[in-house]
Enzyme design. Sequence first.
Site, short mmCIF file in Angstrom:
data_model
loop_
_atom_site.label_atom_id
_atom_site.label_comp_id
_atom_site.label_asym_id
_atom_site.label_seq_id
_atom_site.Cartn_x
_atom_site.Cartn_y
_atom_site.Cartn_z
N LEU A 65 0.81 -1.22 0.00
CA LEU A 65 0.00 0.00 0.00
C LEU A 65 0.85 1.26 0.00
O LEU A 65 0.31 2.37 -0.15
CB LEU A 65 -0.92 0.01 1.23
CG LEU A 65 -1.80 -1.23 1.43
CD1 LEU A 65 -2.57 -1.13 2.74
CD2 LEU A 65 -2.76 -1.40 0.26
N TYR A 120 1.91 10.91 -12.02
CA TYR A 120 1.52 9.96 -10.99
C TYR A 120 0.96 8.69 -11.64
O TYR A 120 1.34 7.57 -11.28
CB TYR A 120 0.49 10.59 -10.07
CG TYR A 120 -0.14 9.65 -9.07
CD1 TYR A 120 0.61 9.10 -8.03
CD2 TYR A 120 -1.49 9.31 -9.13
CE1 TYR A 120 0.04 8.25 -7.10
CE2 TYR A 120 -2.06 8.46 -8.22
CZ TYR A 120 -1.30 7.93 -7.20
OH TYR A 120 -1.86 7.07 -6.29
N GLY A 298 -45.35 10.63 41.70
CA GLY A 298 -46.78 10.85 41.76
C GLY A 298 -47.36 11.68 40.62
O GLY A 298 -48.58 11.90 40.58
#
Length: 386
Positions: A65, A120, A298
């Site tokens: 990688l 690239y 209550g």
Amino acid sequence: MKILVTGSAGFVGRNLVTALEEIRAGHDRRPDHELPEFSIYEYDLNNTAEELDAFCSDCDFVFHLAGVNRPKEEKEFREGNVGFSCDLLDALRRHGNTCPVMLSSSVQATLAGRYAGSKYGQSKREGEELFFNYGKETGAKTLVYRFPNLFGMWCRPNYNSAVATFCYNTANGLPIQVNDPSVELDLCYIDDVVDELIAALKGAPNLQSDGYCSVPVHHETTLGHVAQTILSFPRLGLQVPDLSDPLTKKLYATYLSYLPADKMCSDLKMNCDNRGSFTELLRTPDRGQVSVNISKPGITKGNHWHHTKHEKFIVVKGEGLIQLRKVGDPEIVEYRVSGEKLQVVEIVPGYTHNIINLSDTEDLITIMWANETFDPDRPDTFFLQV
């Protein structure tokens, strides 16, 4: 099994190594992630050539990688994407290690369309040829992935991913710039990439007819759509976007990963009175809202009904009584509920309802879901004693 990951500190490498560590620790028990016992060799810029040689001597699988995306000088493309690949393959050759090798390449290696002339892309194409030739020469299984645009947590913003940049800037209150919203994007989410790499490790890569491998889950969209989606995300607080679209879900997760550490907490508005409090926890555009209701000892709350709105009540602490009566019908249906036994009570349209705290000392805490967010102009709430 010994797994070598080059570029282990990079975006894909870090996510892959983390996923493998979760599998090894037994935290990831998905059947498609089951692996035999393994160890991981991590190689990155801080490692030495001697360490690489040692790793290549006995590894059983290589995830290559490592690579160069944005060098200071163009020559570094070839040095990083071709030169280091040569070093890796030469090391495997020296040790006669013909284990499977995976290469992370790029769609730019096609050198087609807007990628024509890309330095690239040219370096990635050369790297691909090295791997394919190595496979023919040694018989080693070679898996070459031409990844499209990748995104997800830990992707470096302002580097080589517009998605990462958009998410980071938006999460940090910075502007984003879209020069051409019509630019087409082919996106892959990092979790889908990791799933595919684990499948490759198990001997089941997604191999295409042209000899390349690919991630089967990807998303075709435009730069403008991605930008608009990210900009639409709520900054903080109650709101959650519609996540029914898979791409939106993945973009939102990516966006959240860039939130500053000191911006991950926000105050909620507590509507308090002598009966207790009612606080919205989250709002969605399509799945309603979730709230927490606290009733003092209550106290009775409710005694109203809805035409279309429907709700779910879940008491999580205390003891209470939920009463429901169909409008126009004298019969009362009662459900005694408690945080000791979690149950969901459906509050359906056409039934007036209330919730009574039966304790003389403890608060009654109830999680309430409504199918729609509250609209003060159309509250769909009508008073009627049960």
